[in-house]
Structure formats: structure tokens, C-alpha cells
Scaffold this active site. Structure first.
Site, PDB file in Angstrom:
ATOM      1  CB  SER A 107      -1.042   0.053   1.203  1.00 28.55           C
ATOM      2  OG  SER A 107      -2.091   0.771   1.132  1.00 28.55           O
ATOM      3  CG  ASP A 214      -7.196  -2.592  -3.294  1.00 23.77           C
ATOM      4  OD1 ASP A 214      -7.750  -1.971  -2.314  1.00 23.77           O
ATOM      5  OD2 ASP A 214      -5.894  -2.825  -3.192  1.00 23.77           O
ATOM      6  CG  HIS A 244      -5.842  -2.381   0.601  1.00 25.65           C
ATOM      7  ND1 HIS A 244      -4.931  -2.005  -0.481  1.00 25.65           N
ATOM      8  CD2 HIS A 244      -5.161  -1.895   1.511  1.00 25.65           C
ATOM      9  CE1 HIS A 244      -4.040  -1.191  -0.011  1.00 25.65           C
ATOM     10  NE2 HIS A 244      -3.965  -1.402   0.961  1.00 25.65           N
TER      11      HIS A 244
END
Length: 268
Positions: A107, A214, A244
Site C-alpha cells: 500500500s 481492492d 486490499h
């Protein structure tokens, strides 16, 4: 499971909390780079898998995150966060001289890892980007356009299909559950521009993994960034149905097997 060793070191503006997991005689070093609002303690399962694969695993809490110093989730310059990560890498290399280093970023940690690779790619054997904030992240643009950032926490249902992951996230006192800092969003937007203009990764072996479902960091925006920086040794795996946090998904073992097979292919 290898017990974690914790320590602190001096970062660019204060103390950084770090930890490592080492078991037996490792054959490579894995640097873990966590995402926004979380901390490296959420990567115990990843570390367990990687130590079983022969890695000495190192990670830190970024400035303003977890147990590290700094105003909560305030990042004003991602170049300085890369500097902190480089200090951790120096420690890992000193502990395990001569071992190849694999960087794994998730991320926001994928953004940090990608920029690290642009600056220090010659020191890496491989790069893994998991659900990376790269290319175009519409959430940043949308939030910065508002006169006031809304105090809306992350929807835990977007993290994983496993409901236990969301419950643990919501109950974790080291996870940030408040709103974004505007200066952090501005720094993130600046970092995206820097990476987009920073050139490709040449011959650095790179694996991009992402959840097809996601909603936090959608695949299409990240793909734009990945296509800008990918070098000549690039592979990808988009996992159907995954959200995610692919390392915390119902098929986490499949995801981690993809990572370890990639590492084996690089290290031989």
C-alpha cells in the site's frame, strides 16, 4: 515461529521502532515496509512465512506510526521516510553481510518501496509491490479538493474477506483510526509525481501483486504507476476476489507462495 527482536534507532526527526525475525542461518534479507495508519507488528504471519523460507526479516514503524515518534500519521516528505528505511537496511546488511536483500512494500509502503528502489535499486536483489499506492490514487485528489478532510475511518470490510482481519484492525490500539492529515496527503501526491517522473527500475526483478477487488487502492490506478516504473524483469499476479490486504486475505498462503516462488526464481 521465530521470536521478534525489537529495538529503536534515530530517524530523521526522532526515534523509530524496529523489529526483526531471524531463525537458523538465513540465505537472504527481507525488508518489510508497512502501509498507511498501521504498523509492522501486523506482519507477524508474513514474517513467519518468510523466516521459514530462509529470510532474516526486518521492518520498522514509519514516522508517526505504531511505536515510532512523531505526530500521528503525519508525513511531510516521503524522501525522508525512504532515508529511514535505508538506515534499517544498513542495520540488516551489517547483521547479515553479503546476503541479498529483497524489499517488500504494501500500500503506502509500496510507494515508499518503489521510491527506495529508484534511489537505491543497486542495493536490492528484488522488489515486491503489494497493492501499491502508485500512479494515480483518486482518493488523494478527491480528499485534497475538499475544504476540510472528513473524519471518516477506513472501512474495515475493504481490507479482507476474512472478517477476523477487520475486527483485529478495528481493535488494534497501534492502528490509526482517525482522519487523514492534509499535509500527509500533499506529501503523498508529491511522492507520486516524483516516482512517476523518476524513471524505470532497469533490471531489478520486480513482482506486482494486487487484489482484483481492492476498493482502497484500485488496480487501475496502481497499474498506471507500475507501467511507468517497471523494468525489464517484471511479473505480476492479480488475485481474483481479493481485497486490499492480500497478505491477510483468505488465500494468504497462496499469495505468500507467489512471493516466495518469485524470490526463489531471483536467488536461484
Amino acid at each position: 515461529m521465530a521470536p521478534a527482536q525489537e529495538w529503536t534507532f534515530d530517524g530523521f526527526d526522532g526515534r523509530r521502532a524496529a523489529r526483526c525475525w531471524v531463525r537458523g542461518t538465513p540465505r537472504y534479507v527481507a525488508l518489510l515496509c508497512h502501509g498507511y495508519g498501521e504498523h509492522i507488528g501486523r506482519y507477524e504471519y508474513v514474517a513467519h512465512t518468510l523466516t521459514g523460507h530462509g529470510a532474516a526479516v526486518y521492518g520498522l514503524d514509519h514516522v508517526g506510526h505504531g511505536k515510532s515518534a512523531g505526530e500521528r500519521v503525519l508525513i511531510t516528505d516521503f524522501e525522508l521516510v525512504v532515508d529511514d528505511l535505508h538506515l534499517l537496511a544498513d542495520r540488516a546488511r551489517a547483521d547479515h553481510p553479503g546476503l541479498p536483500v529483497v524489499l517488500i512494500g504494501h500500500s503506502m509502503g509500496g510507494l515508499i518501496a518503489a521510491r527506495y528502489a529508484q534511489r537505491h535499486g543497486s542495493e536490492l536483489a528484488a522488489l515486491v509491490l503489494s497493492g501499491p499506492v502508485l500512479g494515480r490514487w483518486d482518493a488523494v485528489t478527491q480528499l485534497l479538493s475538499l475544504p476540510e478532510i472528513p473524519d471518516t475511518p477506513i472501512d474495515v470490510d475493504t481490507l479482507s474477506r476474512d472478517p477476523d482481519v477487520g475486527r483485529a484492525y478495528a481493535a488494534d490500539p497501534l492502528v490509526w483510526h482517525g482522519k487523514f492529515q492534509r499535509r500527509t496527503l500533499e506529501a503523498m501526491a508529491a511522492a507520486l509525481e516524483t516516482i512517476n517522473a523518476g524513471g524505470d527500475l532497469g533490471e531489478l526483478p520486480t513482482l506486482w501483486i494486487h487484489g482484483a477487488e481492492d476498493l482502497l487502492v484500485p488496480v487501475d490506478g496502481s497499474r498506471e504507476g507500475v507501467e511507468r516504473i517497471r523494468g525489464s524483469r517484471f511479473s505480476q499476479q492479480i488475485f481474483p476476489g481479493a481485497r486490499h490486504e492480500v497478505f491477510n486475505e483468505e488465500n494468504r498462503d497462496e499469495v505468500l507462495s507467489t512471493v516466495t516462488r518469485f524470490i526463489d526464481g531471483v536467488l536461484g
